[in-house]
Write a protein that holds these residues in place. Structure first.
Motif, PDB file in Angstrom:
ATOM      1  N   VAL A   1       1.020  -1.091   0.006  1.00  0.00           N
ATOM      2  CA  VAL A   1       0.179   0.062  -0.034  1.00  0.00           C
ATOM      3  C   VAL A   1       1.017   1.273   0.023  1.00  0.00           C
ATOM      4  N   PRO A   2       0.922   1.977  -1.222  1.00  0.00           N
ATOM      5  CA  PRO A   2       2.074   3.097  -1.183  1.00  0.00           C
ATOM      6  C   PRO A   2       1.440   4.039  -0.290  1.00  0.00           C
ATOM      7  N   GLY A   3       0.223   4.328   0.177  1.00  0.00           N
ATOM      8  CA  GLY A   3       0.323   5.416   1.076  1.00  0.00           C
ATOM      9  C   GLY A   3       0.206   5.046   2.623  1.00  0.00           C
TER      10      GLY A   3
ATOM     11  N   PRO B   1      -4.769   4.407   3.409  1.00  0.00           N
ATOM     12  CA  PRO B   1      -6.062   5.166   2.675  1.00  0.00           C
ATOM     13  C   PRO B   1      -7.289   3.987   2.555  1.00  0.00           C
ATOM     14  N   GLY B   2      -8.317   4.437   2.944  1.00  0.00           N
ATOM     15  CA  GLY B   2      -9.603   3.685   3.097  1.00  0.00           C
ATOM     16  C   GLY B   2      -9.794   2.793   1.632  1.00  0.00           C
TER      17      GLY B   2
ATOM     18  N   LYS C   1     -14.137  14.350  15.044  1.00  0.00           N
ATOM     19  CA  LYS C   1     -14.739  15.425  14.787  1.00  0.00           C
ATOM     20  C   LYS C   1     -14.690  16.008  13.309  1.00  0.00           C
ATOM     21  N   THR C   2     -13.395  16.185  12.867  1.00  0.00           N
ATOM     22  CA  THR C   2     -12.844  16.475  11.497  1.00  0.00           C
ATOM     23  C   THR C   2     -13.091  15.307  10.308  1.00  0.00           C
ATOM     24  N   HIS C   3     -12.985  14.092  11.216  1.00  0.00           N
ATOM     25  CA  HIS C   3     -13.012  12.703  10.166  1.00  0.00           C
ATOM     26  C   HIS C   3     -13.388  11.820  11.127  1.00  0.00           C
ATOM     27  N   LEU C   4     -13.442  10.593  10.741  1.00  0.00           N
ATOM     28  CA  LEU C   4     -13.631   9.236  11.399  1.00  0.00           C
ATOM     29  C   LEU C   4     -12.426   8.521  11.051  1.00  0.00           C
ATOM     30  N   THR C   5     -12.015   7.653  12.465  1.00  0.00           N
ATOM     31  CA  THR C   5     -10.895   6.859  12.021  1.00  0.00           C
ATOM     32  C   THR C   5     -11.472   5.385  12.200  1.00  0.00           C
ATOM     33  N   MET C   6     -11.343   4.506  11.217  1.00  0.00           N
ATOM     34  CA  MET C   6     -11.656   3.091  11.566  1.00  0.00           C
ATOM     35  C   MET C   6     -10.559   2.288  12.234  1.00  0.00           C
TER      36      MET C   6
ATOM     37  N   ILE D   1      -4.670  -1.868  12.025  1.00  0.00           N
ATOM     38  CA  ILE D   1      -4.606  -0.999  10.786  1.00  0.00           C
ATOM     39  C   ILE D   1      -5.602   0.110  11.006  1.00  0.00           C
ATOM     40  N   LYS D   2      -5.308   1.129  10.591  1.00  0.00           N
ATOM     41  CA  LYS D   2      -6.396   2.379  10.627  1.00  0.00           C
ATOM     42  C   LYS D   2      -6.578   2.969   9.320  1.00  0.00           C
ATOM     43  N   ALA D   3      -7.758   3.557   9.383  1.00  0.00           N
ATOM     44  CA  ALA D   3      -8.065   4.142   7.868  1.00  0.00           C
ATOM     45  C   ALA D   3      -9.114   5.299   8.200  1.00  0.00           C
TER      46      ALA D   3
END
Lengths: 371, 153
Positions: B15-17, B32-33, B63-68, B83-85
């Motif tokens: 996964v490059p990112g 990245p998701g 608040k600004t985004h969600l993290t899985m 692993i987080k996305a």
């Protein structure tokens, strides 16, 4: 309740079990699709005792939130508290005194026995045998008395705190635990005579609710539910915490994968817990029962995760901290939630009468599932 | 059992990112998701990974985004990987993990109702804990206001 008794287009019958049903041991609502007597589908509806403990914890401090967690899996209250205390200690990097570690392990194992006692009695009652319940409670009462004397409570003890335990053990503690061990050993054979060896019981358990090892892992089953399918998943063995790498005990594994295998795992685990207690009870070192911690606890920014083995399986406590006095986010990975998700898979194709036997050997505690 | 460096170099190659997080107890990577389904498949199936046990699946509202957040382990090798996305708060969509780990069926339903994350290709994405009529309001999000707030009443 949304679904009512009715039929589907292809003639299947849809019925409700619960939310008020003696065999669900709490407020679990199952919507079951039946074809004749055969189960086509089990759809659990949760939330009847959902208190949003995770959200509640976001506004409680690191000392306060532990008390709420006793109300999740109330039969493993000590172990829930233990998991939270360990997680906070991990964040604070506090060393727990040896005496506290010994006391914690003793309390955990006593809790495990008490929980399995209740499960054993209640499960036999689900299958129509009333007497075992009283036999189980006779022994469990002794554990509750021990807990009451030391912790001041019989069910939601709130005894583990960050840094150690709330108070030192009662002077009678060791004596009473030892007399309990004797009592338990003398009564344990009765359990096998009454239930395990009973041919009616065996016929109702063997070959019922089969769960393969692959499915147990895939569904995230842990604890005796997965160990009945031969999956080695005891957190006390794979990621030992406190004393568990210093005491000798076996991880109980059965390979049957059916209700009877899960039953045998729990029954044998009681004996194993007694073995652990025997090794520890005479060796409790002198010293502090609590490490010195600040009055207001602040966890550094970061994430902390602990895994412990409750009576039902693996409990995970995941704290996300922003450096304040309250957690930013807490997740409790409850064992019952994942174990329940396998019920649909296990029950499909079996008779409705066996559903109660399957639920009995999953050892569901509904407040633990709903949180 | 894989060590941290090996895990990180493997995943950043796939996964490059992907970015590794510092100072964590277990190896943690943000991805990245979009790359999740492919990575998940590899993590479960590659012989030296065999991450067959998803022991925790949850979401964090920043608040600004969600993290899985996915906590994975292998019952064979016993290594642990997190692993987080990150997902945008207004349009949170990620591919389901339930075809690989069946425990995700329930856990994703919980995240769906509590955080409003939509899991594409999930076989049965509907409310699990909340009663009917709660669709669209996500109680675990930080901006959720309970109309019956017992503390402020």
């Amino acid at each position: 309740m949304h679904e009512v008794l009715g039929t589907t287009t292809d003639g299947d019958l849809v019925i409700n079990v619960g939310p008020q049903h003696p065999a669900t041991h709490g407020v679990l609502h199952l919507v079951i699709t039946l074809h004749g007597e055969t189960i086509r589908k089990v759809d659990p509806h949760l939330g009847y005792i959902h208190r949003s403990i995770e959200k509640m914890c976001e506004s409680l401090t690191y000392r306060q939130f532990i008390y709420v967690t006793s109300r999740m899996d109330y039969l493993s209250a000590h172990i829930n508290n233990h998991a939270c205390a360990l997680c906070v200690e991990k964040g604070l990097q506090v060393e727990v005194p040896a005496r506290a570690q010994y006391i914690r392990v003793l309390m955990d194992e006593l809790t495990r026995i008490a929980s399995h006692e209740l499960w054993w009695g209640a499960m036999a009652m689900d299958l129509g045998a009333f007497t075992p319940f009283f036999h189980a409670f006779r022994e469990r009462e002794n554990i509750n008395d021990i807990m009451e004397e030391t912790c001041g409570a019989r069910l939601t003890m709130n005894y583990m705190v960050p840094g150690g335990v709330m108070a030192d053990i009662h002077p009678n503690f060791q004596k009473r635990v030892k007399s309990f061990i004797q009592l338990f050993r003398s009564k344990f054979d009765e359990y096998n005579e009454m239930v395990t060896g009973n041919i009616i019981f065996q016929n109702r358990m063997k070959g019922v609710g089969y769960l393969s090892a692959e499915d147990a892992i895939s569904y995230g089953c842990t604890g005796p539910t997965a160990r009945g399918s031969g999956v080695s998943c005891d957190v006390r063995k794979i990621m030992p915490y406190e004393l568990y790498n210093q005491v000798q005990f076996d991880e109980i594994l059965e390979t049957g994968g059916d209700s009877f295998a899960r039953y045998m795992v729990r029954l044998r685990e009681m004996n194993e817990s007694i073995n652990i207690i025997e090794q520890v009870i005479d060796n409790i070192p002198e010293g502090d029962y609590q490490a010195k911690t600040k009055a207001v606890l602040k966890l550094p920014k970061g994430e902390f995760y602990t895994r412990v083995e409750t009576a039902r399986g693996e409990l995970g406590v995941y704290i996300v901290s922003e450096g304040g006095t309250t957690p930013y986010r807490i997740k409790f990975r409850s064992p019952g939630f994942s174990n329940l998700s396998a019920l649909d898979h296990m029950a499909r194709g079996s008779k409705i009468g066996d559903l109660v036997a399957m639920m009995g050997t999953l050892d569901l505690v509904i407040p633990d599932i709903d949180r | 059992m894989m060590d941290r460096e090996h895990m990180i170099s493997c995943i950043t190659e796939w996964v490059p990112g992907a970015k590794a997080e510092e100072g964590t107890e277990w190896t943690t990577l943000s991805i990245p998701g979009e790359s999740w389904p492919e990575l998940a498949q590899r993590l479960r199936d590659e012989a030296d990974w065999q991450m067959d046990f998803l022991f925790c699946l949850t979401c964090i509202d920043w608040k600004t985004h969600l993290t899985m957040v996915y906590h994975l382990t292998s019952t064979r090798h016993r290594h642990i990987l997190v692993i987080k996305a990150d997902l945008p708060a207004d349009d949170a969509v990620i591919h389901t993990a339930s075809h690989l780990w069946k425990t995700a069926i329930f856990h994703e339903r919980e995240v769906f109702e509590m955080f409003g994350v939509r899991f594409s290709k999930h076989p049965d994405l509907r409310l699990l804990i909340l009663p009917d009529g709660w669709e669209g309001r996500n109680p675990m999000k930080k901006d959720f206001e309970d109309p019956v707030n017992m503390i402020r009443m």
